[in-house]
Design an enzyme around this catalytic site. Sequence first.
Site, PDB file in Angstrom:
ATOM      1  N   ARG A  17     -20.899 -27.340  21.862  1.00 27.12           N
ATOM      2  CA  ARG A  17     -20.876 -26.896  20.461  1.00 27.12           C
ATOM      3  C   ARG A  17     -20.346 -25.467  20.339  1.00 27.12           C
ATOM      4  O   ARG A  17     -19.608 -25.137  19.409  1.00 27.12           O
ATOM      5  CB  ARG A  17     -22.281 -26.995  19.871  1.00 27.12           C
ATOM      6  CG  ARG A  17     -22.292 -26.670  18.390  1.00 27.12           C
ATOM      7  CD  ARG A  17     -23.580 -27.095  17.728  1.00 27.12           C
ATOM      8  NE  ARG A  17     -23.496 -26.988  16.291  1.00 27.12           N
ATOM      9  CZ  ARG A  17     -24.300 -26.226  15.551  1.00 27.12           C
ATOM     10  NH1 ARG A  17     -25.246 -25.520  16.130  1.00 27.12           N
ATOM     11  NH2 ARG A  17     -24.154 -26.187  14.248  1.00 27.12           N
ATOM     12  N   HIS A  21     -17.256 -24.196  17.915  1.00 27.96           N
ATOM     13  CA  HIS A  21     -17.301 -23.112  16.923  1.00 27.96           C
ATOM     14  C   HIS A  21     -16.334 -21.993  17.309  1.00 27.96           C
ATOM     15  O   HIS A  21     -15.737 -21.356  16.441  1.00 27.96           O
ATOM     16  CB  HIS A  21     -18.733 -22.594  16.778  1.00 27.96           C
ATOM     17  CG  HIS A  21     -19.624 -23.532  16.021  1.00 27.96           C
ATOM     18  ND1 HIS A  21     -20.700 -23.121  15.277  1.00 27.96           N
ATOM     19  CD2 HIS A  21     -19.593 -24.878  15.892  1.00 27.96           C
ATOM     20  CE1 HIS A  21     -21.291 -24.174  14.722  1.00 27.96           C
ATOM     21  NE2 HIS A  21     -20.648 -25.246  15.090  1.00 27.96           N
ATOM     22  N   ASN A  41     -24.282 -20.987  12.147  1.00 27.34           N
ATOM     23  CA  ASN A  41     -24.634 -20.519  13.490  1.00 27.34           C
ATOM     24  C   ASN A  41     -26.049 -19.963  13.622  1.00 27.34           C
ATOM     25  O   ASN A  41     -26.661 -20.066  14.688  1.00 27.34           O
ATOM     26  CB  ASN A  41     -23.666 -19.406  13.921  1.00 27.34           C
ATOM     27  CG  ASN A  41     -22.240 -19.913  14.049  1.00 27.34           C
ATOM     28  OD1 ASN A  41     -22.030 -21.098  14.289  1.00 27.34           O
ATOM     29  ND2 ASN A  41     -21.273 -19.024  13.898  1.00 27.34           N
ATOM     30  N   HIS A 140     -21.868 -35.600  19.286  1.00 25.13           N
ATOM     31  CA  HIS A 140     -23.258 -35.664  18.802  1.00 25.13           C
ATOM     32  C   HIS A 140     -24.049 -36.749  19.539  1.00 25.13           C
ATOM     33  O   HIS A 140     -25.215 -36.981  19.231  1.00 25.13           O
ATOM     34  CB  HIS A 140     -23.295 -35.913  17.291  1.00 25.13           C
ATOM     35  CG  HIS A 140     -22.871 -34.703  16.493  1.00 25.13           C
ATOM     36  ND1 HIS A 140     -22.748 -34.716  15.123  1.00 25.13           N
ATOM     37  CD2 HIS A 140     -22.537 -33.445  16.889  1.00 25.13           C
ATOM     38  CE1 HIS A 140     -22.354 -33.511  14.712  1.00 25.13           C
ATOM     39  NE2 HIS A 140     -22.219 -32.728  15.767  1.00 25.13           N
TER      40      HIS A 140
HETATM   41  C1  HEM Z   1     -17.550 -33.099  11.832  1.00 25.06           C
HETATM   42  C2  HEM Z   1     -18.217 -32.044  11.443  1.00 25.06           C
HETATM   43  C3  HEM Z   1     -19.453 -31.529  12.140  1.00 25.06           C
HETATM   44  C4  HEM Z   1     -20.612 -31.173  11.523  1.00 25.06           C
HETATM   45  C5  HEM Z   1     -20.913 -31.192  10.033  1.00 25.06           C
HETATM   46  C6  HEM Z   1     -21.532 -30.774  12.562  1.00 25.06           C
HETATM   47  C7  HEM Z   1     -22.812 -30.320  12.349  1.00 25.06           C
HETATM   48  C8  HEM Z   1     -23.736 -30.126  13.328  1.00 25.06           C
HETATM   49  C9  HEM Z   1     -25.110 -29.778  13.079  1.00 25.06           C
HETATM   50  C10 HEM Z   1     -25.727 -29.515  11.710  1.00 25.06           C
HETATM   51  C11 HEM Z   1     -25.752 -29.727  14.279  1.00 25.06           C
HETATM   52  C12 HEM Z   1     -27.220 -29.403  14.518  1.00 25.06           C
HETATM   53  C13 HEM Z   1     -27.393 -27.904  14.491  1.00 25.06           C
HETATM   54  C14 HEM Z   1     -28.814 -27.476  14.238  1.00 25.06           C
HETATM   55  O1  HEM Z   1     -29.532 -28.200  13.561  1.00 25.06           O
HETATM   56  O2  HEM Z   1     -29.176 -26.376  14.717  1.00 25.06           O
HETATM   57  C15 HEM Z   1     -24.768 -30.027  15.296  1.00 25.06           C
HETATM   58  C16 HEM Z   1     -25.045 -30.059  16.638  1.00 25.06           C
HETATM   59  C17 HEM Z   1     -24.076 -30.274  17.597  1.00 25.06           C
HETATM   60  N1  HEM Z   1     -22.729 -30.400  17.383  1.00 25.06           N
HETATM   61 FE1  HEM Z   1     -21.836 -30.699  15.603  1.00 25.06          FE
HETATM   62  N2  HEM Z   1     -20.916 -30.898  13.782  1.00 25.06           N
HETATM   63  C18 HEM Z   1     -19.645 -31.342  13.579  1.00 25.06           C
HETATM   64  C19 HEM Z   1     -18.680 -31.539  14.549  1.00 25.06           C
HETATM   65  C20 HEM Z   1     -18.858 -31.261  15.888  1.00 25.06           C
HETATM   66  C21 HEM Z   1     -17.799 -31.200  16.869  1.00 25.06           C
HETATM   67  C22 HEM Z   1     -16.318 -31.364  16.550  1.00 25.06           C
HETATM   68  C23 HEM Z   1     -18.388 -30.923  18.072  1.00 25.06           C
HETATM   69  C24 HEM Z   1     -17.765 -30.732  19.443  1.00 25.06           C
HETATM   70  C25 HEM Z   1     -16.578 -31.070  19.811  1.00 25.06           C
HETATM   71  C26 HEM Z   1     -19.816 -30.838  17.846  1.00 25.06           C
HETATM   72  C27 HEM Z   1     -20.763 -30.661  18.821  1.00 25.06           C
HETATM   73  C28 HEM Z   1     -22.119 -30.563  18.589  1.00 25.06           C
HETATM   74  C29 HEM Z   1     -23.117 -30.582  19.649  1.00 25.06           C
HETATM   75  C30 HEM Z   1     -22.864 -30.815  21.136  1.00 25.06           C
HETATM   76  C31 HEM Z   1     -24.356 -30.385  19.022  1.00 25.06           C
HETATM   77  C32 HEM Z   1     -25.745 -30.269  19.687  1.00 25.06           C
HETATM   78  C33 HEM Z   1     -25.995 -28.798  20.027  1.00 25.06           C
HETATM   79  C34 HEM Z   1     -27.333 -28.501  20.665  1.00 25.06           C
HETATM   80  O3  HEM Z   1     -28.077 -29.399  21.026  1.00 25.06           O
HETATM   81  O4  HEM Z   1     -27.632 -27.294  20.809  1.00 25.06           O
HETATM   82  N3  HEM Z   1     -20.057 -31.018  16.500  1.00 25.06           N
HETATM   83  N4  HEM Z   1     -23.561 -30.259  14.688  1.00 25.06           N
END
Ligand code: HEM
Length: 269
Positions: A17, A21, A41, A140
Amino acid sequence: MECAVLSDPRNAAKIVRLHFHDCFVQDDTITLQGEKSATPNVDSLKGFEIIDSIKNKVESDCPGVVSCADILAIAARDSTVLVGGPDWEMYLGRKDSKTASYELANSNLPVPSEGILPIITKFLYQGLSVTDMVALSGSHTIGVARCQNYRARIYGDYTASESYLNDLRASCPAAGGDDDTVAPMDNVTPNLFDNSYYQILLRGEGLLNSDQEMYSSFLGVQTKQLVLQYAHDPLAFFHQFAQSMVAMGNITNAVDGGEVRRSCRFVNT
Ligand code: HEM
């Protein structure tokens, strides 16, 4: 990364993630205070200390050569492999930004309350495609989200099994609970990089509204086709994910030429 993922598989998700970003905000390392406190963030983006420790080792062997952006790109690739995902080759030689932008971190990064069209627009703006968006969202399949990002969904029109829904609601109450309680976005195989995330979307159980929209929104004709394809064909997903990670990692910001930061947390003085 091997040590970090062995001690906690979530570290893989944090780094993937962080790389996402990093790519979407000017191609710099989003470690300056200004970007860390931006809405997508704050209290959410993690893994900085892992990158610090890799950077320290690289700097002591070979000072001033390897950028933080390159370290993060490699660490994200290796994280993916370590939790069972695909491998890929990529170009290196990225530079770190000499600036940071709170405004861009807020405006460029997608948030889960957004509709599918604004999210698609953010990917197109970076030169990525709808296919890239659906494939990259497949990450995800690892990692967690915080209650504040899925509360509205689990008390709204959410179709999950009763026991799963009860568990989610118990740890994320409608009022008075801890906003930062986390739940895995893939409740079937949370620590494995596989295609189960897409199968969850077919069942309507996507934890984030933005994830579910890719399958369920009537505006998402193309995204729905892709979700169906990846749910049924894990190799097609892996192949596209690898390609899309390379494309995302190549987003550049040539404005100021960049630098190799000495510390990933600060621009060089
Ligand atoms: C399509 C639009 C996307 C949205 C709206 C989105 C939104 C989010 C949100 C809200 C979370 C949880 C954060 C939290 O609650 O603290 C998350 C986690 C995550 N996102 Fe996305 N995301 C998107 C695309 C992506 C992309 C493109 C990637 C990587 C290539 C990605 C990788 C991740 C990963 C690996 C997590 C888990 C992080 C952790 O466990 O610390 N996301 N995302």
